[in-house]
Design an enzyme around this catalytic site. Structure first.
Site, PDB file in Angstrom:
ATOM      1  N   SER A 178      63.885  47.004   1.362  1.00 45.90           N
ATOM      2  CA  SER A 178      63.535  47.113  -0.102  1.00 45.90           C
ATOM      3  C   SER A 178      62.830  45.969  -0.708  1.00 45.90           C
ATOM      4  O   SER A 178      62.770  46.045  -1.909  1.00 45.90           O
ATOM      5  CB  SER A 178      65.410  47.096  -0.555  1.00 45.90           C
ATOM      6  OG  SER A 178      65.672  48.347  -0.433  1.00 45.90           O
TER       7      SER A 178
ATOM      8  N   SER B  84      64.503  49.666  -2.326  1.00 49.34           N
ATOM      9  CA  SER B  84      65.421  49.659  -3.483  1.00 49.34           C
ATOM     10  C   SER B  84      64.770  48.652  -4.887  1.00 49.34           C
ATOM     11  O   SER B  84      65.200  49.272  -5.953  1.00 49.34           O
ATOM     12  CB  SER B  84      66.918  49.484  -3.552  1.00 49.34           C
ATOM     13  OG  SER B  84      67.037  48.099  -2.809  1.00 49.34           O
TER      14      SER B  84
ATOM     15  N   LYS C 223      66.089  41.203 -10.053  1.00 47.59           N
ATOM     16  CA  LYS C 223      66.644  42.585  -9.627  1.00 47.59           C
ATOM     17  C   LYS C 223      68.124  42.555 -10.105  1.00 47.59           C
ATOM     18  O   LYS C 223      68.818  41.343  -9.915  1.00 47.59           O
ATOM     19  CB  LYS C 223      66.584  42.715  -8.002  1.00 47.59           C
ATOM     20  CG  LYS C 223      67.267  43.872  -7.429  1.00 47.59           C
ATOM     21  CD  LYS C 223      66.952  44.007  -6.104  1.00 47.59           C
ATOM     22  CE  LYS C 223      67.250  45.406  -5.437  1.00 47.59           C
ATOM     23  NZ  LYS C 223      67.174  45.499  -3.948  1.00 47.59           N
TER      24      LYS C 223
END
Ligand code: GLN
Length: 492
Positions: A183, A159, A78
């Site tokens: 998330s 997210s 990420k």
């Protein structure tokens, strides 16, 4: 079977046996990224050359008989984890030129164990969102599509939407994510994969771009419960550089996955039966209860009385911490610097106005407001008190049961553009996930079934602090009962 279809566990065995090389495994994933990423937009940055160099180093280690847990396993990171020498954007224009000189502890742990990094995965800006629509680098497409309306492009959740889409679409064998209010779990549910938010303090936050420090939890994504356990085993561990990192041993998470649930008591919190919950979500939940009973668990009704205040509490505490954390983006120390400023104040204002997107600005405004002199007592202080009550709900209930079973999300993946005009509708997505962040307890999402449109739905298992092993054990039972392993997204 293609190399990209393998689980991490199977690939690690195959590499050790010499069935294929780490280079071939990485090349297969880079080819998949080349073919499918233009549509999915799951990666902001692909580090192909570096990945191949890491793969060659892995092959050399394998040849020397020095393989570690993740030697040669290709992962997506990420783009909130700082990676030394590799641009780290947090999905924001304000960090678009930022190349960190240091490596986050979690990614350093993965590299120590031999992992190969394919690149940096897309995300909502500063991890604020539930749709991956707020990224400055464009939205991510969910690799799954609706049976009825296959042309509608669905969100992967957020997210950590790029991480989840990459793993679901076979562009990476696993990925890192962060979970501040859901998330990791919500995108796992939307993309039909497994994701775990471990206990607060289990994985170091050092070198992870901060959103809300008391709520941010790094954790892994993978396509199986066991693969998540392997990844978490590598990512976790005490880190003196993070003052909230817990100095506790990292157990054998992988062994826990096969433990079963005989003799466990599992609670079903009645407050999670949200009003207007879709019938198929409720049906899936009932199915999960039946699976756990059939596997020998005792399932009982329990109460977490302050659940209904979870979302409101989260949407005060998280923006408050975000407004403070994001004060550092001033055009001087990191990333973007706006030109043409007249004085220092003007430089700050221009840089922040140019650099931050609408959702991030909204959070900064809310956070600044709830922390301001006139409103601190009414909002922030009260939210902190309610947070303590929510934490107490969990400690009370874990005196009666070993784990909790709930749905992960109130709906399956929605289409890009849906829920965008009203931020509160978007925030409602997090209703089942935020309480575990406020309490810091571990929670996993396991794909458990499909809705009428053929879209994946997840079940969530929440456990006691530092008892991820029970969470993996229950997750393993759900995974085997659901038989979801063979299903995967084919779009993209
Ligand atoms: N959707 C939640 C938010 O927008 C949670 C995000 C997260 O966990 N990073 O704040």
């Amino acid at each position: 079977m293609m190399l990209t279809d393998l689980t991490i566990a199977a690939a690690a065995d195959g590499l050790r046996r010499g069935d294929f090389t780490a280079r071939a495994l990485t090349e297969a994933h880079l080819a998949a990224i080349g073919a499918r990423n233009p549509r999915l937009n799951a990666f902001i940055t692909v580090t192909g050359e570096a990945a191949l160099a890491q793969a060659d180093a892995a092959d050399a280690a394998l040849a020397r008989g020095e393989a570690r847990a993740l030697t040669g396993i290709p992962l997506a990171i990420k783009d909130l984890f700082c990676t030394a020498g590799v641009r780290t954007t947090a999905g924001s224009h304000i960090l678009s030129p930022f190349v960190p000189p240091y490596e986050s502890t979690v990614t350093a742990n993965l590299l120590r164990d031999g992992a190969v990094f394919l690149g940096k995965a897309n995300l909502d800006e500063f991890a604020m969102g539930s749709s991956n629509m707020t990224s400055a680098f464009g939205p991510v497409a969910n690799p799954w599509t609706r049976r009825q309306d296959p042309d509608a492009v669905l969100v992967p959740g957020g997210s950590s939407g790029g991480s989840a889409a990459a793993v679901a679409a076979r562009l990476a064998m696993g990925a890192t994510g962060t979970d501040t209010g859901g998330s990791i779990r919500q995108p796992s549910s939307f993309c039909g994969i497994v994701g775990i938010k471990p206990t607060y303090g289990r994985c170091s936050r050092w070198g992870v771009v901060a959103f809300a420090s008391s709520l941010d939890h790094p954790g892994p994504f993978a396509r199986t419960v066991e693969d998540c356990a392997i990844l978490l085993g590598s990512m976790a561990g005490h880190d003196p550089k993070d003052s909230t990192s817990a100095d506790v041993a990292v157990p054998d998470f992988r062994a826990a996955c096969a433990r079963g649930v005989k003799g466990l008591r599992i609670g079903v919190p009645r407050e999670y039966r949200a009003e207007g919950m879709a019938g198929e979500i409720d049906a899936l939940w009932q199915q999960g209860i039946a699976w756990l009973r059939a596997a020998g668990a005792e399932v009982v009704d329990v109460s977490l009385p302050h659940t209904k205040y979870g979302l409101a509490t989260y949407y005060i505490v998280a923006p408050a911490e975000a407004s403070s954390n994001l004060a550092r983006y001033d055009g001087v120390r990191f990333g973007l610097r706006a030109s043409g400023g007249e004085d220092l104040r003007d430089l700050y204002e221009r840089t922040r106005a140019e650099g931050f997107g609408a959702e991030v600005r909204r959070r900064i405004l809310i956070g600044t407001y709830v922390l301001s002199a006139g409103y601190y007592d009414a909002y922030y202080l009260r939210a902190q008190k309610v947070r303590a009550l929510i934490l107490r709900d969990f400690s009370d209930v874990f005196g009666q049961v070993d784990a909790l079973l709930t749905p992960t999300t109130p709906s399956a993946a929605f289409a890009q553009g849906e829920k965008m005009d009203d931020p509160v509708t978007m925030y409602l997505n997090d209703v089942f996930t935020v309480p575990a962040n406020l309490a810091g307890v571990p929670a996993i999402s396991v794909p458990a079934g499909l809705d009428a449109n053929g879209l994946p739905l997840g079940l969530q298992v929440i456990g006691r602090a530092f008892d991820e092993e029970t969470v993996f054990a229950v997750g393993g039972v759900l995974e085997r009962a659901a038989g979801f392993g063979g299903l995967h997204a084919t779009a993209g």
